[in-house]
Write a protein that holds these residues in place. Sequence first.
Motif, short mmCIF file in Angstrom:
data_model
loop_
_atom_site.label_atom_id
_atom_site.label_comp_id
_atom_site.label_asym_id
_atom_site.label_seq_id
_atom_site.Cartn_x
_atom_site.Cartn_y
_atom_site.Cartn_z
N LYS A 1 20.75 55.15 85.75
CA LYS A 1 20.15 56.47 86.01
C LYS A 1 19.11 56.42 87.13
CE LYS A 1 16.82 55.85 82.24
NZ LYS A 1 16.42 56.31 80.88
N HIS A 2 18.59 55.21 87.41
CA HIS A 2 17.60 55.05 88.47
C HIS A 2 18.25 54.78 89.83
CE1 HIS A 2 14.33 54.90 85.51
NE2 HIS A 2 15.08 54.08 84.80
N TRP A 3 19.55 54.60 89.84
CA TRP A 3 20.25 54.26 91.08
C TRP A 3 20.91 55.46 91.74
CZ3 TRP A 3 23.52 50.05 88.19
CH2 TRP A 3 22.66 49.08 87.64
N LYS A 4 20.96 56.57 91.05
CA LYS A 4 21.66 57.73 91.59
C LYS A 4 20.97 58.24 92.85
CE LYS A 4 23.65 59.28 87.20
NZ LYS A 4 23.78 60.39 86.22
N GLY A 5 21.77 58.66 93.80
CA GLY A 5 21.24 59.18 95.05
C GLY A 5 20.99 58.13 96.11
N VAL A 6 21.26 56.87 95.80
CA VAL A 6 21.08 55.80 96.79
C VAL A 6 22.20 55.86 97.82
CG1 VAL A 6 21.11 53.29 97.11
CG2 VAL A 6 19.77 54.30 95.26
N ASP A 7 21.87 55.58 99.08
CA ASP A 7 22.86 55.67 100.17
C ASP A 7 23.47 54.32 100.53
OD1 ASP A 7 22.49 58.62 101.14
OD2 ASP A 7 20.46 57.82 100.92
N ILE A 8 22.68 53.25 100.40
CA ILE A 8 23.17 51.89 100.65
C ILE A 8 22.70 51.02 99.50
CG2 ILE A 8 23.18 49.92 102.22
CD1 ILE A 8 22.44 51.85 104.48
N MET A 9 23.65 50.45 98.76
CA MET A 9 23.34 49.69 97.54
C MET A 9 23.79 48.24 97.69
SD MET A 9 22.20 49.71 94.40
CE MET A 9 22.29 51.27 93.54
N VAL A 10 22.91 47.31 97.29
CA VAL A 10 23.25 45.89 97.30
C VAL A 10 23.01 45.33 95.90
CG1 VAL A 10 22.87 43.65 98.38
CG2 VAL A 10 22.49 45.75 99.70
N PHE A 11 24.09 45.00 95.20
CA PHE A 11 23.99 44.42 93.86
C PHE A 11 24.05 42.90 93.92
CE2 PHE A 11 26.00 48.56 92.74
CZ PHE A 11 25.15 48.98 91.71
N ASN A 12 23.44 42.26 92.94
CA ASN A 12 23.76 40.86 92.65
C ASN A 12 23.51 40.62 91.16
OD1 ASN A 12 20.91 40.17 92.23
ND2 ASN A 12 21.43 38.11 92.87
N THR A 13 24.24 39.71 90.59
CA THR A 13 23.97 39.19 89.25
C THR A 13 24.79 37.93 89.09
OG1 THR A 13 23.91 39.66 86.86
CG2 THR A 13 25.78 40.58 88.09
N TYR A 14 24.12 36.86 88.72
CA TYR A 14 24.85 35.61 88.53
C TYR A 14 24.02 34.59 87.77
CZ TYR A 14 27.59 31.44 89.33
OH TYR A 14 28.32 30.30 89.12
N LEU A 15 22.90 34.19 88.37
CA LEU A 15 22.14 33.05 87.87
C LEU A 15 21.77 33.16 86.40
CD1 LEU A 15 20.79 30.36 88.64
CD2 LEU A 15 18.73 31.67 89.20
N TRP A 16 21.39 34.37 85.98
CA TRP A 16 20.89 34.52 84.62
C TRP A 16 22.00 34.38 83.57
CZ3 TRP A 16 15.87 36.32 82.78
CH2 TRP A 16 14.89 36.20 83.77
N TRP A 17 23.24 34.46 83.99
CA TRP A 17 24.35 34.26 83.05
C TRP A 17 24.62 32.79 82.78
CZ3 TRP A 17 26.54 38.57 80.87
CH2 TRP A 17 26.28 39.79 81.50
N MET A 18 24.11 31.91 83.64
CA MET A 18 24.48 30.49 83.59
C MET A 18 23.65 29.70 82.58
SD MET A 18 27.02 30.24 85.68
CE MET A 18 27.48 31.84 85.01
N THR A 19 23.80 30.04 81.31
CA THR A 19 23.07 29.33 80.25
C THR A 19 23.98 28.36 79.49
OG1 THR A 19 23.55 31.14 78.70
CG2 THR A 19 21.47 31.24 79.93
N GLY A 20 25.24 28.30 79.87
CA GLY A 20 26.20 27.46 79.17
C GLY A 20 27.58 28.10 79.20
#
Length: 422
Positions: free
Chosen positions: A231-250
Motif C-alpha cells: 500500500k506504500h508503493w502505489k503511485g511509484v514511477d520507477i521501482m527497484v525491488f530486491n530480496t534474497y539475503l534474509w531468506w538464507m538461514t538454511g
Amino acid sequence: MKAPPPSSAAFLRKERCLSRYFFTLLVFILFIMILYVENFRCIFVVQFENNRPSQSTPSGTKEREKLAFAVGEAETGCDVFSGRWVWDEHRPLYEEAECPYINPQLTCQEHGHPDTGYQHWRWQPHTCSLPSFNATLLLETLRGKRMMFVGDSLNRGQFVSMVCLLHKIIPDHAKSMTLNGSIRVFTAKDYNATIEFYWAPFLLESNSDDAIVHKISDRLVRKGSINKHGKHWKGVDIMVFNTYLWWMTGIKFNILRGNFDDKDKDIAEVPTEEAYRMAMKSMLWWVNKNMDPNKTRVFFTTMSPLHEKAIEWGGDEKGNCYNQTDLIDDANYSGLDFHNKNVMNVIDEEVRKSRYPITLLNITQMSSYRKDAHTSIYKKQWNPLTPEQLADPVSYADCVHWCLPGLQDTWNELFFAKLFYL
C-alpha cells in the motif's frame, strides 16, 4: 439498289479523324498517369507490403517493445552484465566526504580503510560500453515522479549510492532527506521528485519489519501479506525491488499461515526455495495488479554475493574478505553453492513467466569478483568489540555490505543503462 462504295478519299479522311481521336485519348491518359503517378506508386507499395510474406518474429515470441522511460536502444547483442573490471584513475564518481547521506556502516575511509583502490574499478562489458551516468538526464526524467528502492540493507546501499550520484548537482536549499519508520525519502525540490527507500527485507510481512530493530534469529514470514507493505508503493514511477539475503538461514524456512496476532500460530516449515518462490509470486502478482507498464518501470536486483570463505577463491582456510585488496581473476568464479543457485534460478523462472515486463539487474556475477570492496572492519560497529574480536579482525569483518563510493555505484550505472537504453 445498293449505295455506291465510298471513295478512297473519303476513307482516308475518316481514318485520319480516328487517328487524331486515339492520339488525343492516349495523350490524355499519359497526362493523368503522370499527374497521379505518386498515388499509383503508393497504392502499389501498400498493396505489396500487405500481400508479401510476413517477416515478423517467430511464432511464440513477442516483438520487442520500448518500455517506459527508454530513450534509445543498446547496441545489438550487448549484454551489459557480462564483462570485466578495468582500472580507472578517473573514478570514483564522487568522494565519500562529499556525500552526507552515506550510512556510517558504509563510510570505509572515515573508519580507517588503508587505501582507496576499491574505488577505482570500472565495469567494462565485453561487447559494448556502458553509457556515462548522466545525473541531469535522470533528474529531468524524474521531474514530478517517484523512484523507490524496496528491500533490505543492500538495496538501501543502492538507494544511498543513487542519492550520492545525484545530489551534487542540486543546491543545498533544494534538497532534503527524511526518515519516517520504514521509509526514507530524498527530495529534489526544484524537480518535485523523490528517491525513496522502503525497508521490507522479505517484501512480505515478517517479524523483521522494524527498520531499526530487526536482527531476529527465528525469522518468520506471513504468507499472502504483500499488501501490508504494498500500500506504500502505489503511485511509484520507477521501482527497484530486491530480496534474497534474509531468506538464507538454511534449507528450511518458517512460513506463517494466519496472522501475527493469532494466539495459536499456524507455522509451516518449508524448503527455502519454496518459500522464496512464494515471495516472488506475490511480488509479481502485486505489480501486475497495481502498476501500469506504460507508465511504471519495475526492476529486480539479483543477489549480492558474500565473500565469507576465502578458501572458495584459493585463499586461507580461515580467511574471508578482511585484508583483501585484489579482485578474483577467475572469470568462472561465482561463489554460489548448490542451494544458492537453486534460489537464484527461482528469480529467473518467475520473472520469465511474468506478464508485467520486469527488468533484471543481474549484479551477481560481476559483484562476485569484488572481494576487495566490502566494508570489512572499516565501518561503525553496532556493538562494542571485545578484546578477542579486536585481536582477530576476521571474526568481525562484514563481508556482506559494500563501501561507498564503490561497487554499488556500478550497480546504478547498470540501472541507468537499462532504464534509458534497455
